[in-house]
Scaffold this motif. Structure first.
Motif, PDB file in Angstrom:
ATOM      1  N   ALA A 327      71.878 -10.098  51.051  1.00 31.36           N
ATOM      2  CA  ALA A 327      71.833 -10.115  52.514  1.00 31.36           C
ATOM      3  C   ALA A 327      71.758  -8.693  53.041  1.00 31.36           C
ATOM      4  O   ALA A 327      72.314  -7.771  52.443  1.00 31.36           O
ATOM      5  CB  ALA A 327      73.074 -10.811  53.086  1.00 31.36           C
ATOM      6  N   ALA A 328      71.052  -8.524  54.146  1.00 28.75           N
ATOM      7  CA  ALA A 328      70.956  -7.207  54.782  1.00 28.75           C
ATOM      8  C   ALA A 328      70.498  -7.375  56.220  1.00 28.75           C
ATOM      9  O   ALA A 328      69.868  -8.382  56.563  1.00 28.75           O
ATOM     10  CB  ALA A 328      69.962  -6.320  54.019  1.00 28.75           C
ATOM     11  N   TYR A 329      70.793  -6.386  57.024  1.00 29.26           N
ATOM     12  CA  TYR A 329      70.216  -6.319  58.362  1.00 29.26           C
ATOM     13  C   TYR A 329      68.879  -5.593  58.264  1.00 29.26           C
ATOM     14  O   TYR A 329      68.806  -4.500  57.698  1.00 29.26           O
ATOM     15  CB  TYR A 329      71.145  -5.569  59.321  1.00 29.26           C
ATOM     16  N   SER A 330      67.807  -6.227  58.794  1.00 33.53           N
ATOM     17  CA  SER A 330      66.494  -5.580  58.796  1.00 33.53           C
ATOM     18  C   SER A 330      66.239  -4.914  60.135  1.00 33.53           C
ATOM     19  O   SER A 330      66.110  -5.605  61.155  1.00 33.53           O
ATOM     20  CB  SER A 330      65.391  -6.607  58.537  1.00 33.53           C
ATOM     21  N   PRO A 331      66.162  -3.598  60.160  1.00 32.18           N
ATOM     22  CA  PRO A 331      65.860  -2.914  61.429  1.00 32.18           C
ATOM     23  C   PRO A 331      64.497  -3.317  61.997  1.00 32.18           C
ATOM     24  O   PRO A 331      64.358  -3.503  63.203  1.00 32.18           O
ATOM     25  CB  PRO A 331      65.868  -1.431  61.052  1.00 32.18           C
ATOM     26  N   ASP A 332      63.488  -3.499  61.138  1.00 36.27           N
ATOM     27  CA  ASP A 332      62.158  -3.829  61.650  1.00 36.27           C
ATOM     28  C   ASP A 332      62.094  -5.243  62.219  1.00 36.27           C
ATOM     29  O   ASP A 332      61.395  -5.489  63.198  1.00 36.27           O
ATOM     30  CB  ASP A 332      61.102  -3.681  60.538  1.00 36.27           C
ATOM     31  N   LEU A 333      62.801  -6.173  61.601  1.00 33.38           N
ATOM     32  CA  LEU A 333      62.800  -7.559  62.074  1.00 33.38           C
ATOM     33  C   LEU A 333      63.905  -7.802  63.087  1.00 33.38           C
ATOM     34  O   LEU A 333      63.921  -8.829  63.764  1.00 33.38           O
ATOM     35  CB  LEU A 333      62.956  -8.523  60.892  1.00 33.38           C
ATOM     36  N   ASN A 334      64.837  -6.875  63.180  1.00 38.11           N
ATOM     37  CA  ASN A 334      65.988  -6.974  64.073  1.00 38.11           C
ATOM     38  C   ASN A 334      66.753  -8.284  63.889  1.00 38.11           C
ATOM     39  O   ASN A 334      67.072  -9.005  64.832  1.00 38.11           O
ATOM     40  CB  ASN A 334      65.557  -6.803  65.540  1.00 38.11           C
ATOM     41  N   LYS A 335      67.010  -8.607  62.602  1.00 33.58           N
ATOM     42  CA  LYS A 335      67.829  -9.786  62.294  1.00 33.58           C
ATOM     43  C   LYS A 335      68.450  -9.617  60.910  1.00 33.58           C
ATOM     44  O   LYS A 335      68.049  -8.718  60.156  1.00 33.58           O
ATOM     45  CB  LYS A 335      66.989 -11.056  62.366  1.00 33.58           C
ATOM     46  N   ASN A 336      69.386 -10.475  60.613  1.00 32.04           N
ATOM     47  CA  ASN A 336      70.020 -10.457  59.300  1.00 32.04           C
ATOM     48  C   ASN A 336      69.274 -11.393  58.361  1.00 32.04           C
ATOM     49  O   ASN A 336      69.217 -12.600  58.601  1.00 32.04           O
ATOM     50  CB  ASN A 336      71.481 -10.904  59.396  1.00 32.04           C
ATOM     51  N   ILE A 337      68.727 -10.819  57.302  1.00 28.25           N
ATOM     52  CA  ILE A 337      67.898 -11.581  56.369  1.00 28.25           C
ATOM     53  C   ILE A 337      68.661 -11.747  55.060  1.00 28.25           C
ATOM     54  O   ILE A 337      69.465 -10.893  54.675  1.00 28.25           O
ATOM     55  CB  ILE A 337      66.556 -10.875  56.140  1.00 28.25           C
ATOM     56  N   ALA A 338      68.400 -12.866  54.402  1.00 34.53           N
ATOM     57  CA  ALA A 338      69.177 -13.133  53.189  1.00 34.53           C
ATOM     58  C   ALA A 338      68.426 -14.062  52.246  1.00 34.53           C
ATOM     59  O   ALA A 338      67.468 -14.747  52.642  1.00 34.53           O
ATOM     60  CB  ALA A 338      70.533 -13.749  53.558  1.00 34.53           C
ATOM     61  N   ILE A 339      68.872 -14.048  51.002  1.00 33.28           N
ATOM     62  CA  ILE A 339      68.350 -14.951  49.979  1.00 33.28           C
ATOM     63  C   ILE A 339      69.496 -15.855  49.547  1.00 33.28           C
ATOM     64  O   ILE A 339      70.616 -15.375  49.323  1.00 33.28           O
ATOM     65  CB  ILE A 339      67.798 -14.166  48.771  1.00 33.28           C
ATOM     66  N   ALA A 340      69.218 -17.151  49.432  1.00 28.72           N
ATOM     67  CA  ALA A 340      70.268 -18.104  49.076  1.00 28.72           C
ATOM     68  C   ALA A 340      69.733 -19.132  48.095  1.00 28.72           C
ATOM     69  O   ALA A 340      68.524 -19.391  48.035  1.00 28.72           O
ATOM     70  CB  ALA A 340      70.787 -18.814  50.325  1.00 28.72           C
ATOM     71  N   MET A 341      70.629 -19.725  47.324  1.00 31.73           N
ATOM     72  CA  MET A 341      70.321 -20.895  46.493  1.00 31.73           C
ATOM     73  C   MET A 341      70.900 -22.088  47.250  1.00 31.73           C
ATOM     74  O   MET A 341      72.108 -22.097  47.546  1.00 31.73           O
ATOM     75  CB  MET A 341      70.972 -20.726  45.116  1.00 31.73           C
TER      76      MET A 341
END
Lengths: 373, 373
Positions: A327-341
């Motif tokens: 998980a991380a905050y994306s400055p370019d997308l201005n949202k918190n993006i993540a990978i999940a199972m």
């Protein structure tokens, strides 16, 4: 302090191997490492966010020596590699690189390396973080294959970013820049052997130089930095924000030996009929409809803390239905993006779930159809 | 700052696994970690020297969950384990632990685990830092052995120090304290299964508790600390000074896959006739007179810096004749103690050599006959 990461101190010893580039990496101001294949992998230079912005706008040199090569050479080389993967290798060309999920006899993932074909009887397996050398040695010994399995003194250095082509052209010439994606060329520059592939663990484009001979590491590093000064070349490293945006998975986090290639979203690499020499194919043949699978998810609220252990995913009745692994905050997308199972009943686009952070706070989570870029 | 270690920051992710005890370890003030078997291993609490003095005078609880277990179960279990080691396992009792060098078909070391026998068809291999699971899976699959090879949810917690017996007796009773060296007993306390062995990676005496079930980690930790308060029980960890004094080797530093058991000074564990089922025995049979071997050495001058990469050993004509792989200043011995791999022509007791530290300075080195304690 390191922005956006939780970083205790790391005690080093020869068991955590330094690389041919470590002295240059330290002179360039590396702020933190991780450990990958018993080796030091730089993880932050300025900050995760600054490194991210620079990677997407300029060009970086990454010490990815930890992508160790396993050389498999001899008459049974192709047979041994095929035993470890459901991807069909029969049409692979001598200048190709293949992303190959490695599976055990139960069809569970052992690694997800890039396979570099040198010739019909010689391969490099460029590994993620597990001792695949041991699996190949075990197979080769018990099956009495006519093959050598060893770690050569080959260390990859990645050139990544929109200006990567310019830098490579200046140093290695136009012919190398014309290398197609996941193809490679072998060259010899000033008595040093290198294999250069158009590949790398970012979505920004670039190359990986497989340097043959540790003793040449610092001169290669210096050559690249001198040639790229006006391109704002910097030391960099795999960037968690950028790789989550593009859906590049991390073995050991996003997928582990618990998971099948289908669960990891790697079903397109499973060609079970063609790859019948794969020892995991029997098991995989009944697993093509997975009960859980990798999904891109978005996390509501402010910037999340560093993800250092899995965060549980809950449905609206509080049952655990998966876990967030990156998980991380994306400055370019201005949202918190993540990978999940995520379990099958909850993985459809738009499904609303929630997660609990280590501090106990609750965050809403929504499932996406695909990664962001 | 951490005394006597060189410590950059460590970026964590689920790929570097936390343990059942990590929250307690952090509450106890761990100052630095290392990474071992993809897992966090505490490395410093107060300082290396303070931890050392306390270990030799009181009792410590060590989170050594990173000593992962490989469970090998089934009719061919004993056969599979014997394939990996030259140590003869035929007389091993059901309550015994054996230190077994693992070797590949070339006779080179892959790991140096403690083998825990549970029954004739069930073993735990308690590993040092490499994915031995992969080697066993490779062998078992290609040889079509009737065996399961997996990592159970078992995490060792070590109790080490002169007061270890007192603490164990209070919590588990006199019968457990009477366990002989490298023997084990299985008990069930408050519905939790544990195997307790008299063993551990120090020379101070003590036990390792193999906890079966991560969810019970924190309550076991708390029970031990409550029972040992008046014994000055503290959180601790393997201590580099203490283990060098006693000649406990570290796989990956003092010996690697380049080395044979004979070179590592482990010849007494090579019973080639009895252990003819070991796949490395043919190769080892011609290697019993090694050309280099582990030696205890002393380093002149003031306290040395942290050893984070091998230091070359030179003879008086400046040729490289070995390497130092572990080094520390011992407060109790008041000298600099070290472990080195030394070429045969230079390994006799009293031989004078020199090493070069990373800052370029030269230190005289003398070879000893044995370790210090």
């Amino acid at each position: 302090m390191i922005d956006s990461v939780s970083a205790p101190q790391l005690v080093c010893s020869p068991r955590l191997r330094r690389t041919p580039f470590s002295r240059r990496v330290e002179a360039a101001g590396v702020k933190a490492y991780t450990v990958y294949n018993h080796m030091l992998l730089p993880s932050v230079f300025r900050s995760v966010e600054e490194d991210y912005a620079h990677l997407k706008s300029a060009v970086q040199i990454w010490d990815v020596s930890c992508e160790r090569q396993i050389e498999i050479a001899g008459p049974d080389a192709a047979k041994l590699v095929q035993m470890s993967t459901p991807r069909d290798l029969t049409r692979m060309q001598d200048d190709q690189c293949y992303y190959i999920p490695n599976v055990d006899a139960a069809g569970r993932l052992l690694n997800d390396p890039v396979l570099v074909k040198l010739s019909d009887d010689r391969y490099w397996v460029s590994i993620a973080d597990s001792d695949m050398l041991f699996y190949y040695r075990g197979l080769a010994t018990a099956a009495a294959l006519d093959v050598s399995v060893f770690e050569p003194d080959v260390s990859p250095l990645a050139i990544q970013g929109p200006s990567a082509d310019k830098l490579i052209e200046r140093v290695f010439g136009e012919d190398i820049v014309n290398t197609r994606f996941f193809r490679h060329q072998r060259i010899r520059v000033a008595d040093v052997d290198m294999l250069i592939a158009r590949s790398g663990w970012s979505l920004q484009g670039g190359f990986e130089i497989y340097l043959d001979g540790s003793k040449h590491g610092e001169s290669l590093w210096d050559t690249l930095f001198e040639a790229g000064e006006d391109l704002d070349v910097r030391a960099g490293c795999p960037n968690s924000i950028e790789r989550i945006e593009g859906g590049l998975l991390s073995f050991g986090s996003d997928m582990t030996n618990e998971h099948t290639p289908y669960e990891a979203g790697l079903g397109k690499y499973c060609q079970l009929d063609a790859a019948s020499a794969c020892l995991g194919c029997d098991a995989l043949s009944s697993m093509s409809a997975p009960v859980r699978q990798i999904r891109a998810v978005e996390i509501d609220g402010g910037k999340p803390p560093a993800l250092t252990e899995f965060w549980p995913l809950h449905d609206r009745s509080d049952s655990i239905v998966g876990r967030v692994s990156s998980a991380a905050y994306s400055p370019d997308l201005n949202k918190n993006i993540a990978i999940a199972m995520v379990d099958r009943a909850h993985w459809d686009e738009g499904t609303s779930l929630y997660t609990r952070l280590p501090d106990g706070s609750r965050r809403d989570v929504s499932v996406r159809r695909s990664f962001w870029v």
